[in-house]
Structure formats: structure tokens, C-alpha cells
Motif scaffolding. Structure first.
Motif, short mmCIF file in Angstrom:
data_model
loop_
_atom_site.label_atom_id
_atom_site.label_comp_id
_atom_site.label_asym_id
_atom_site.label_seq_id
_atom_site.Cartn_x
_atom_site.Cartn_y
_atom_site.Cartn_z
N GLU A 187 -24.50 2.71 -32.07
CA GLU A 187 -25.33 2.17 -30.99
C GLU A 187 -25.68 3.26 -29.97
O GLU A 187 -26.84 3.38 -29.54
N ASP A 188 -24.68 4.06 -29.60
CA ASP A 188 -24.92 5.15 -28.65
C ASP A 188 -25.85 6.20 -29.24
O ASP A 188 -26.68 6.77 -28.53
N ILE A 189 -25.70 6.48 -30.54
CA ILE A 189 -26.58 7.47 -31.18
C ILE A 189 -28.02 7.01 -31.10
O ILE A 189 -28.92 7.78 -30.72
N ALA A 190 -28.26 5.74 -31.41
CA ALA A 190 -29.63 5.21 -31.37
C ALA A 190 -30.19 5.28 -29.95
O ALA A 190 -31.34 5.68 -29.74
N ARG A 191 -29.36 4.94 -28.96
CA ARG A 191 -29.81 4.95 -27.57
C ARG A 191 -30.10 6.38 -27.11
O ARG A 191 -31.09 6.64 -26.43
N THR A 192 -29.23 7.32 -27.50
CA THR A 192 -29.41 8.72 -27.09
C THR A 192 -30.64 9.32 -27.75
O THR A 192 -31.40 10.06 -27.12
N ALA A 193 -30.86 9.01 -29.03
CA ALA A 193 -32.06 9.51 -29.72
C ALA A 193 -33.32 8.99 -29.05
O ALA A 193 -34.29 9.74 -28.84
N ASP A 194 -33.30 7.72 -28.65
CA ASP A 194 -34.45 7.13 -27.95
C ASP A 194 -34.66 7.83 -26.61
O ASP A 194 -35.80 8.13 -26.21
N LEU A 195 -33.56 8.12 -25.92
CA LEU A 195 -33.63 8.82 -24.63
C LEU A 195 -34.24 10.22 -24.80
O LEU A 195 -35.12 10.63 -24.04
N ILE A 196 -33.79 10.95 -25.82
CA ILE A 196 -34.31 12.30 -26.06
C ILE A 196 -35.82 12.24 -26.31
O ILE A 196 -36.59 13.05 -25.79
N LYS A 197 -36.23 11.25 -27.10
CA LYS A 197 -37.66 11.09 -27.39
C LYS A 197 -38.44 10.86 -26.10
O LYS A 197 -39.50 11.45 -25.88
N ARG A 198 -37.89 10.02 -25.22
CA ARG A 198 -38.60 9.71 -23.98
C ARG A 198 -38.68 10.91 -23.05
O ARG A 198 -39.72 11.18 -22.46
N VAL A 199 -37.57 11.64 -22.91
CA VAL A 199 -37.58 12.77 -21.96
C VAL A 199 -38.31 13.98 -22.52
O VAL A 199 -38.56 14.95 -21.81
N SER A 200 -38.69 13.92 -23.80
CA SER A 200 -39.41 15.06 -24.39
C SER A 200 -40.89 15.09 -23.98
O SER A 200 -41.57 16.08 -24.23
N ALA A 201 -41.37 14.02 -23.36
CA ALA A 201 -42.78 13.98 -22.94
C ALA A 201 -43.06 15.15 -22.00
O ALA A 201 -42.36 15.35 -21.00
N ASN A 202 -44.04 15.96 -22.34
CA ASN A 202 -44.44 17.15 -21.55
C ASN A 202 -43.34 18.19 -21.41
O ASN A 202 -43.37 19.01 -20.49
N ARG A 203 -42.34 18.14 -22.29
CA ARG A 203 -41.29 19.15 -22.27
C ARG A 203 -41.09 19.69 -23.68
O ARG A 203 -41.52 19.09 -24.65
N THR A 204 -40.39 20.80 -23.76
CA THR A 204 -39.98 21.34 -25.05
C THR A 204 -38.47 21.13 -25.15
O THR A 204 -37.75 21.33 -24.17
N ILE A 205 -38.01 20.72 -26.32
CA ILE A 205 -36.57 20.51 -26.52
C ILE A 205 -36.10 21.31 -27.73
O ILE A 205 -36.73 21.28 -28.79
N LEU A 206 -35.02 22.06 -27.52
CA LEU A 206 -34.32 22.69 -28.64
C LEU A 206 -32.95 22.04 -28.71
O LEU A 206 -32.24 21.97 -27.71
N MET A 207 -32.60 21.52 -29.89
CA MET A 207 -31.27 20.90 -30.00
C MET A 207 -30.55 21.36 -31.25
O MET A 207 -31.15 21.57 -32.30
N VAL A 208 -29.26 21.56 -31.09
CA VAL A 208 -28.36 21.73 -32.23
C VAL A 208 -27.83 20.33 -32.51
O VAL A 208 -27.33 19.66 -31.59
N GLU A 209 -27.98 19.86 -33.73
CA GLU A 209 -27.57 18.48 -34.03
C GLU A 209 -27.06 18.40 -35.46
O GLU A 209 -27.67 18.93 -36.38
N HIS A 210 -25.90 17.74 -35.63
CA HIS A 210 -25.32 17.62 -36.97
C HIS A 210 -25.77 16.35 -37.68
O HIS A 210 -25.66 16.25 -38.89
N ASN A 211 -26.26 15.37 -36.90
CA ASN A 211 -26.63 14.09 -37.49
C ASN A 211 -28.06 14.18 -38.06
O ASN A 211 -29.04 14.22 -37.33
#
Length: 256
Positions: A187-211
Motif C-alpha cells: 500500500e505504501d509503495i503504491a502511494r509513494t509511486a503516485d506521489l513521485i509521479k505527482r511531484v515530477s511535474a515540471n521537475r527532473t527526477i533521478l531515482m535508484v530503485e530496486h522495485n
């Protein structure tokens, strides 16, 4: 001045190499991160992802190679100065204060010019002026109902959301996320992924991710590292079919 946004790549790393006592953890990596995309760095354990991430975020100095941010050489620039230039690593400056509320944590982040100076001694009245902006950021990360809760009381996934909110208070142009869903339930993974998508608007994101399912759903581009070198790069549909990638992940637990 439009020259910065005319550079298509916000970060360009060339020949990035990091040696520890003769062992090359990262070898001759060329990495270009396109503006306004989500770029993931993946690979099996020991692939050099974290070292590469630490080089780009300036937590490590490269043995060789160069890093440019918006066309400007930042290879020897300290992390706090890089943060002032708009590249901020979440969980770097955003370590939260456990015994302050969510609102107080975000307010402190809003007061602080990037760097090390805190303004604890401002009057309560001037702090109140920051409340509206703080509540906007809290809403952005879906923490409105927790605004008056102490940070220490938050569930793990919500703590990560608070850390992202305090990072966003610095108005970064580029956000760097190190294993943002690590240790989380579904549940937290889904919420965090949704959050990352939202905050990526007009930004660049680099992430290290195992999932890999998070990577598949979020990333515009993926760089796969193995034994300190780039194995391949491209969109998920392409990368996931690469026989070398499949082989590299077999039996490593990386495909979960």
C-alpha cells in the motif's frame, strides 16, 4: 534567460569512475538525464548504483570523470552548493525533526535558505506567514490529516512523504531519490509511486530503485548497471527484454 532550459540534458556525467583502493566500483559511466523526465538507475546488488548515485549527488568525489548540471561543471562543487543550484537529494537535507509536528517540520524547511543556516529564532508571527505554503506542500504529499502529528508518530511510508515535502520546500529543479520505496508494504509503495509521479511535474527526477514494478510504471528512461558499468539504457519495455539484463537479475532478488 532561456539558455539553461535550452540544454536538453539537466545532468551530463562523462567517464565517471570511482576507485576504492584499486577496486573500481564505477567504471567509465556516461549518463545523460533529460530535463523533465523520471530516470531510474537499476541493477543487481553490487552493480554500483549507490556509488554512481553518490557521485552524481556529490556525496563522493569521482576518481576520474566530469559531472555537469545545466551545462555547468559541478565535478568539484560541494553538495550544499549543488543544492543551491537546484539539485537536491531527498533525505539529504530533509532529515526530519522527530519531536516536531509535520507542519513545524515543513515550516522549518521553508525558512531555511539551502545550506546549513537555520532560523529558529524568528518570531511566531513571522512563522505563521509560512503556514499557508507549508499546508500546500503537506497537501501535495497527502499528509493534510497528519499536519498536527509529531513526525515520530507517523507510519514509515508517511515519514518518507514528509521527507519529500521538506525537500520540495527547497524548490528543487531536480530531485534525487535513493530507494524511495525501500522497506515499504504494498500500500505504501503504491502511494509513494503516485506521489513521485505527482511531484515530477515540471521537475527532473533521478531515482535508484530496486522495485522493478515501480520502475516500470514511473520511469521514462532506465539505466542498468552491472559490475560498475552501464549494461544498457532505454525505456522499460526495451530494457526488460534485454537478455543480459534478464541474466544479471536472475537469482539476485532484483526482479521482485
Amino acid at each position: 534567460m532561456d539558455s539553461v532550459s535550452d540544454v536538453p540534458y539537466i545532468v551530463e556525467a562523462s567517464g565517471l569512475t570511482k576507485e576504492f583502493k584499486g577496486f573500481a566500483a564505477v567504471k567509465n559511466v556516461d549518463l545523460r538525464i533529460r530535463r523533465h523526465t523520471i530516470h531510474a538507475l537499476i541493477g543487481p546488488n553490487g552493480a554500483g548504483k549507490t556509488t554512481c548515485f553518490n557521485l552524481i549527488t556529490k556525496f563522493l568525489e569521482p576518481t576520474r570523470g566530469t559531472i555537469k548540471l545545466n551545462g555547468r561543471d559541478i565535478t568539484r562543487t560541494p553538495p550544499a552548493d549543488v543544492a543551491r543550484l537546484g539539485m537536491v537529494r531527498s533525505f539529504q537535507i530533509s532529515a526530519t525533526f522527530p519531536h516536531l509536528t509535520v507542519l513545524e517540520n515543513v515550516r522549518i524547511a521553508l525558512q531555511r535558505p539551502i545550506g546549513n543556516s537555520f532560523h529558529f529564532w524568528q518570531s511566531e508571527k513571522s512563522l505563521d506567514a509560512l503556514n499557508d505554503r507549508a499546508m500546500e506542500l503537506i497537501a501535495d504529499v497527502d499528509l493534510t490529516q497528519y499536519a498536527k502529528h509529531l513526525a515520530v508518530e507517523l507510519p514509515y511510508g508517511r515519514k518518507r512523504a514528509l521527507e519529500i515535502a521538506t525537500t520540495l520546500a527547497l524548490e528543487p529543479e531536480m530531485l534525487l531519490l535513493d530507494e524511495p520505496t525501500s522497506g515499504m508494504g504494498r500500500e505504501d509503495i503504491a502511494r509513494t509511486a503516485d506521489l513521485i509521479k505527482r511531484v515530477s511535474a515540471n521537475r527532473t527526477i533521478l531515482m535508484v530503485e530496486h522495485n522493478l514494478s515501480v520502475v516500470a510504471n514511473l520511469s521514462d528512461r532506465i539505466t542498468v548497471l552491472a559490475r560498475g558499468e552501464i549494461l544498457t539504457e532505454g525505456p522499460y519495455a526495451e530494457v526488460s527484454k534485454n537478455p543480459q539484463v534478464i541474466e544479471a537479475y536472475m537469482g539476485t532478488g532484483g526482479a521482485h
